[in-house]
Design a protein around this motif. Structure first.
Motif, PDB file in Angstrom:
ATOM      1  N   LEU A  19      32.897  64.089  58.311  1.00 48.86           N
ATOM      2  CA  LEU A  19      33.740  63.138  58.515  1.00 48.86           C
ATOM      3  C   LEU A  19      34.576  62.847  58.165  1.00 48.86           C
ATOM      4  O   LEU A  19      35.320  62.738  57.597  1.00 48.86           O
ATOM      5  N   THR A  20      35.386  62.156  58.941  1.00 49.71           N
ATOM      6  CA  THR A  20      36.416  61.095  59.117  1.00 49.71           C
ATOM      7  C   THR A  20      36.449  60.152  59.071  1.00 49.71           C
ATOM      8  O   THR A  20      36.507  59.437  60.527  1.00 49.71           O
ATOM      9  N   ILE A  21      36.800  58.607  59.171  1.00 47.95           N
ATOM     10  CA  ILE A  21      37.170  57.738  58.897  1.00 47.95           C
ATOM     11  C   ILE A  21      38.751  57.224  58.399  1.00 47.95           C
ATOM     12  O   ILE A  21      39.097  57.494  57.630  1.00 47.95           O
ATOM     13  N   ASN A  22      39.580  57.403  59.837  1.00 47.60           N
ATOM     14  CA  ASN A  22      41.429  56.932  59.582  1.00 47.60           C
ATOM     15  C   ASN A  22      41.507  55.551  58.532  1.00 47.60           C
ATOM     16  O   ASN A  22      41.013  54.556  59.513  1.00 47.60           O
ATOM     17  N   CYS A  23      42.302  55.349  57.834  1.00 48.15           N
ATOM     18  CA  CYS A  23      42.888  54.376  57.689  1.00 48.15           C
ATOM     19  C   CYS A  23      44.108  54.263  56.678  1.00 48.15           C
ATOM     20  O   CYS A  23      44.908  55.289  56.358  1.00 48.15           O
ATOM     21  N   PHE A  62      31.799  61.387  48.985  1.00 47.12           N
ATOM     22  CA  PHE A  62      32.912  61.034  49.658  1.00 47.12           C
ATOM     23  C   PHE A  62      33.980  61.005  48.958  1.00 47.12           C
ATOM     24  O   PHE A  62      34.117  61.005  47.865  1.00 47.12           O
ATOM     25  N   GLU A  63      35.348  61.337  49.514  1.00 45.44           N
ATOM     26  CA  GLU A  63      36.518  61.534  49.207  1.00 45.44           C
ATOM     27  C   GLU A  63      37.527  61.312  49.890  1.00 45.44           C
ATOM     28  O   GLU A  63      37.392  60.617  51.079  1.00 45.44           O
ATOM     29  N   ALA A  64      38.315  60.704  49.210  1.00 46.88           N
ATOM     30  CA  ALA A  64      39.813  59.307  50.478  1.00 46.88           C
ATOM     31  C   ALA A  64      41.476  60.075  48.916  1.00 46.88           C
ATOM     32  O   ALA A  64      40.776  60.258  47.673  1.00 46.88           O
ATOM     33  N   THR A  65      41.762  60.388  49.405  1.00 48.14           N
ATOM     34  CA  THR A  65      43.142  61.036  48.871  1.00 48.14           C
ATOM     35  C   THR A  65      44.976  59.892  49.174  1.00 48.14           C
ATOM     36  O   THR A  65      44.733  59.520  50.417  1.00 48.14           O
ATOM     37  N   GLU A  69      53.298  59.587  51.760  1.00 53.63           N
ATOM     38  CA  GLU A  69      54.202  59.605  52.130  1.00 53.63           C
ATOM     39  C   GLU A  69      53.982  59.462  53.684  1.00 53.63           C
ATOM     40  O   GLU A  69      54.456  59.118  54.884  1.00 53.63           O
ATOM     41  N   THR A  70      51.991  59.501  53.777  1.00 49.59           N
ATOM     42  CA  THR A  70      51.572  59.072  55.133  1.00 49.59           C
ATOM     43  C   THR A  70      51.244  57.641  54.685  1.00 49.59           C
ATOM     44  O   THR A  70      50.675  57.363  56.306  1.00 49.59           O
ATOM     45  N   THR A  71      51.253  56.941  54.267  1.00 49.45           N
ATOM     46  CA  THR A  71      50.411  55.382  53.777  1.00 49.45           C
ATOM     47  C   THR A  71      49.288  55.707  54.262  1.00 49.45           C
ATOM     48  O   THR A  71      48.574  54.686  55.217  1.00 49.45           O
ATOM     49  N   SER A  72      48.435  56.330  53.709  1.00 51.29           N
ATOM     50  CA  SER A  72      47.113  56.889  54.771  1.00 51.29           C
ATOM     51  C   SER A  72      45.991  56.121  53.224  1.00 51.29           C
ATOM     52  O   SER A  72      46.678  57.594  51.994  1.00 51.29           O
ATOM     53  N   PHE A  73      45.209  56.809  53.480  1.00 47.89           N
ATOM     54  CA  PHE A  73      44.122  56.729  52.656  1.00 47.89           C
ATOM     55  C   PHE A  73      42.564  57.154  53.469  1.00 47.89           C
ATOM     56  O   PHE A  73      41.596  56.122  53.678  1.00 47.89           O
ATOM     57  N   HIS A  74      42.566  58.094  54.105  1.00 50.65           N
ATOM     58  CA  HIS A  74      41.539  58.464  55.193  1.00 50.65           C
ATOM     59  C   HIS A  74      39.849  58.999  54.207  1.00 50.65           C
ATOM     60  O   HIS A  74      40.027  59.794  53.107  1.00 50.65           O
ATOM     61  N   LEU A  75      38.936  58.451  54.823  1.00 54.92           N
ATOM     62  CA  LEU A  75      37.927  58.146  54.455  1.00 54.92           C
ATOM     63  C   LEU A  75      36.717  59.596  54.940  1.00 54.92           C
ATOM     64  O   LEU A  75      37.055  60.232  56.235  1.00 54.92           O
ATOM     65  N   GLU A  76      36.445  61.030  54.028  1.00 50.39           N
ATOM     66  CA  GLU A  76      35.794  62.426  54.746  1.00 50.39           C
ATOM     67  C   GLU A  76      34.389  62.204  53.491  1.00 50.39           C
ATOM     68  O   GLU A  76      34.217  62.214  52.875  1.00 50.39           O
ATOM     69  N   TYR A  88      32.618  50.506  57.236  1.00 47.64           N
ATOM     70  CA  TYR A  88      32.933  51.658  56.354  1.00 47.64           C
ATOM     71  C   TYR A  88      33.873  50.363  56.369  1.00 47.64           C
ATOM     72  O   TYR A  88      34.915  50.010  57.492  1.00 47.64           O
ATOM     73  N   PHE A  89      35.039  49.818  55.169  1.00 49.01           N
ATOM     74  CA  PHE A  89      36.101  49.298  55.080  1.00 49.01           C
ATOM     75  C   PHE A  89      36.964  49.365  54.577  1.00 49.01           C
ATOM     76  O   PHE A  89      37.290  49.565  52.640  1.00 49.01           O
TER      77      PHE A  89
END
Lengths: 114, 115
Positions: A19-23, A62-65, A69-76, A88-89
């Motif tokens: 699973l990847t949910i992009n944020c 679940f993990e998110a980093t 630099e990419t202003t991201s916090f993707h959930l995996e 998921y929010f």
């Protein structure tokens, strides 16, 4: 201003799939970042958080980093289960003093099939 | 320990009536937030209380909405002359203090239906 952009759902996966949910976010400075989960018929629960760049939040597989630099916090998650079916929010809390209200993404519904 | 509690869990009212929604935060938490979750608008901030400071009311959608927090604990959100567009789930959250790193803990919500 501050904003959070989350991938549109619904996402439908088979059990044990990856699973990847992009944020991605827009904010001044270094906000704190959160993932909340809402199971059917229940309230919002914190899943994980990260409060500074390069931090990795993790919980229940679940993990998110926090990537500045990419202003991201993707959930995996490496292997989803039927019980992960939920909405998921992604949310941010701006770093400026004053009101630390959350700015939420629109939510991504995940459905996991057995 | 006890989490954030909200009452009622469901409220059905007629257009034009006033409603009161209650939130009981986690004991010792100084910050309290109200949000609204609706189909068209997602999750949106309404109002924030922190200790004895003046509340941040910047998210209230109209002057029909008001909230108070008595004794730094329980909060009541009041909607006067309800309209159908007020139908939503109203969520309350509390956090230990006023910092951006603090986790907000959410209650189960009050589902408001305006007929």
């Amino acid at each position: 201003g501050n904003s959070v952009t989350q991938m549109e759902g619904p996402v439908t996966l088979s059990e044990e799939a990856f699973l990847t949910i992009n944020c991605t976010y827009t904010a001044t400075g270094y906000p704190s970042l959160f993932w909340y989960v809402q199971y059917p018929g229940e309230g919002l629960q914190l899943l994980l958080k990260a409060t500074k760049a390069d931090d990795k939040g993790s919980n229940k597989g679940f993990e998110a980093t926090y990537r500045k630099e990419t202003t991201s916090f993707h959930l995996e998650k490496g292997s989803v289960q039927v019980s992960d079916s939920a909405v998921y929010f992604c949310a941010l809390s701006p770093p400026t003093s004053g009101t630390y209200k959350y700015i939420f993404g629109t939510g991504t519904r995940l459905k996991v099939l057995a | 320990g006890a989490g954030v509690s909200q009452s009622p869990s469901n409220k059905v009212t007629e257009k034009g009536k006033d409603v009161e929604l209650r939130c009981d935060p986690i004991s010792g938490h100084t910050a309290l937030y109200w949000y609204r979750q609706s189909l068209g608008q997602g999750l949106e901030f309404l109002i924030y209380f922190q200790g004895n400071s003046a509340p941040d009311k910047s998210g209230l959608p109209s002057d029909r909405f008001s909230a108070e927090r008595t004794g730094g604990s329980v909060s009541t959100l009041t909607i006067q002359r309800t309209q159908q567009e007020d139908s939503a789930v109203y969520l309350c959250a509390s956090s230990r203090g006023g910092a951006s790193t603090d986790t907000q803990y959410f209650g189960p919500g009050t589902r408001l239906t305006v007929l």
